[in-house]
Design a protein around this motif. Structure first.
Motif, PDB file in Angstrom:
ATOM      1  N   ILE A 107       0.831  -1.217   0.000  1.00 39.28           N
ATOM      2  CA  ILE A 107       0.000   0.000   0.000  1.00 39.28           C
ATOM      3  C   ILE A 107       0.861   1.260   0.000  1.00 39.28           C
ATOM      4  O   ILE A 107       0.402   2.339   0.367  1.00 39.28           O
ATOM      5  CB  ILE A 107      -0.991   0.017   1.190  1.00 39.28           C
ATOM      6  N   ASP A 113      -0.071   9.800   5.902  1.00 38.47           N
ATOM      7  CA  ASP A 113      -0.407   8.581   5.141  1.00 38.47           C
ATOM      8  C   ASP A 113      -0.611   7.383   6.065  1.00 38.47           C
ATOM      9  O   ASP A 113      -0.394   6.254   5.664  1.00 38.47           O
ATOM     10  CB  ASP A 113       0.699   8.298   4.104  1.00 38.47           C
ATOM     11  N   LYS A 140      -6.452   6.401   8.679  1.00 35.08           N
ATOM     12  CA  LYS A 140      -7.297   7.476   8.136  1.00 35.08           C
ATOM     13  C   LYS A 140      -8.154   8.142   9.222  1.00 35.08           C
ATOM     14  O   LYS A 140      -8.446   9.335   9.133  1.00 35.08           O
ATOM     15  CB  LYS A 140      -8.179   6.957   6.997  1.00 35.08           C
ATOM     16  N   ASP A 160      -2.117  11.546   1.541  1.00 36.76           N
ATOM     17  CA  ASP A 160      -2.459  10.534   0.536  1.00 36.76           C
ATOM     18  C   ASP A 160      -3.884  10.021   0.770  1.00 36.76           C
ATOM     19  O   ASP A 160      -4.441  10.153   1.860  1.00 36.76           O
ATOM     20  CB  ASP A 160      -1.457   9.369   0.643  1.00 36.76           C
ATOM     21  N   ASN A 161      -4.443   9.454  -0.255  1.00 36.17           N
ATOM     22  CA  ASN A 161      -5.729   8.726  -0.177  1.00 36.17           C
ATOM     23  C   ASN A 161      -6.937   9.616   0.102  1.00 36.17           C
ATOM     24  O   ASN A 161      -7.959   9.134   0.598  1.00 36.17           O
ATOM     25  CB  ASN A 161      -5.676   7.609   0.894  1.00 36.17           C
ATOM     26  N   TRP A 173     -10.573   5.933  -1.850  1.00 33.18           N
ATOM     27  CA  TRP A 173     -10.753   4.700  -2.634  1.00 33.18           C
ATOM     28  C   TRP A 173     -12.079   4.689  -3.411  1.00 33.18           C
ATOM     29  O   TRP A 173     -12.679   3.621  -3.633  1.00 33.18           O
ATOM     30  CB  TRP A 173     -10.660   3.452  -1.734  1.00 33.18           C
TER      31      TRP A 173
HETATM   32  C1  DHB Z   1      -4.578   1.715   2.683  1.00 34.46           C
HETATM   33  C2  DHB Z   1      -3.791   2.714   3.229  1.00 34.46           C
HETATM   34  C3  DHB Z   1      -3.071   3.543   2.402  1.00 34.46           C
HETATM   35  O1  DHB Z   1      -2.310   4.540   2.905  1.00 34.46           O
HETATM   36  C4  DHB Z   1      -3.115   3.387   1.038  1.00 34.46           C
HETATM   37  O2  DHB Z   1      -2.389   4.240   0.271  1.00 34.46           O
HETATM   38  C5  DHB Z   1      -3.905   2.392   0.482  1.00 34.46           C
HETATM   39  C6  DHB Z   1      -4.625   1.559   1.305  1.00 34.46           C
HETATM   40  C7  DHB Z   1      -5.375   0.822   3.571  1.00 34.46           C
HETATM   41  O3  DHB Z   1      -5.270   0.999   4.793  1.00 34.46           O
HETATM   42  O4  DHB Z   1      -6.054  -0.057   3.053  1.00 34.46           O
END
Ligand code: DHB
Ligand code: SAH
Ligand code: MG
Length: 233
Positions: free
Chosen positions: A42, A150, A153, A176-177, A181
């Motif tokens: 990841i 990063d 979350k 990031d992220n 997703w």
């Molecule tokens: C996840 C965490 C990340 O920082 C990433 O870039 C992608 C996935 C995760 O926790 O699934």
């Protein structure tokens, strides 16, 4: 004319790869070794690592010593990009330091091996444990020039509060992220953890976008990379 949000030309990724070679042998070995050691794959993408390296190389303007903070080390892939970026414009190699945080000792062991292999062990300090608590340990070494978020979350809003207090004016915040997703506008989620992560990312994005102390953009990379400059007033 309103232009498209993202570039859809399917030949672009190959074109940019051949122009920039974003993943050199050091980074590809870091990725390979991290995955061989069983770490989750990841880390940021190769092109995002290139963004981090270029941005990190730009923070030298009014500070001889360059100090960046990374929250979420994993195997050191993004950290190596940030450190190499700073070294590109530092007055001397000993003027560069990355403070990198992770709660998983195995991740930090692999990261340390990867930094050693990259010849960058002198430019990094690792901190083990939940980052919200660990970050307090470096507050007396600030203010910092760059903070890259990063890790978990759910704590992104807390990491934003920390960055607000510990970045210099003109310092850069990256996260990031931030496109969660693909769930930013979703109403249902595959599981409770994803729901909590997405809710925290939404809150983070709103706080950052409306923050009086930051000037913010969201770069439309695959994962979404928030970039904000700490304002002086
Ligand atoms: C996840 C965490 C990340 O920082 C990433 O870039 C992608 C996935 C995760 O926790 O699934
Ligand atoms: N920045 C890395 C990827 C980080 S993955 C890269 O691109 O190469 C997220 C990392 O955050 C994992 O290594 C995980 O162990 C760490 N992490 C998760 N929760 C954490 C917490 N509360 N405190 C510190 N680290 C945490
Ligand atoms: Mg990430």
């Amino acid at each position: 004319m309103q232009k498209n949000f993202a570039a859809t030309d399917p030949t672009l990724p190959g074109y940019l790869d051949s122009l920039l070679y974003p993943e050199d042998p050091t980074l590809s070995e870091t990725r390979r070794y991290s995955e061989a050691q069983g770490l989750p794959a990841i880390q940021v993408g190769a092109f995002d690592a290139r963004h981090l390296e270029v941005i990190a190389s730009s923070i030298s303007a009014n500070t001889p010593r360059m100090k960046a903070v990374e929250i979420g080390t994993l195997g050191g892939y993004s950290g190596i990009a940030l450190t190499r970026g700073m070294l590109k414009t530092a007055p001397a190699p000993h003027e560069v330091m990355l403070y990198s945080f992770d709660m998983d000792p195995k991740h930090l062991r692999v990261a340390s091996e990867n930094f050693k292999h990259a010849g960058l062990l002198k430019n990094v300090k690792f901190f083990e444990g939940p980052a919200v608590a660990q970050l307090k340990k470096i507050e007396n070494q600030g203010p910092f020039d760059l903070v890259f978020i990063d890790a978990d979350k759910v704590n992104y809003p807390n990491y934003l509060d920390w960055a607000e207090k510990n970045l210099r004016a003109g310092g850069i915040l990256l996260a990031d992220n931030v496109f969660a997703w693909g769930y930013l506008n979703a109403k249902t989620f595959p599981d409770e953890d994803t729901k909590l992560a997405v809710q925290a990312l939404r809150l983070f994005n709103e706080k950052l976008a409306h923050h009086k102390g930051f000037f913010t953009t969201f770069m439309p990379t695959g994962e979404g990379l928030a970039m904000a400059v700490r304002l002086s007033h």
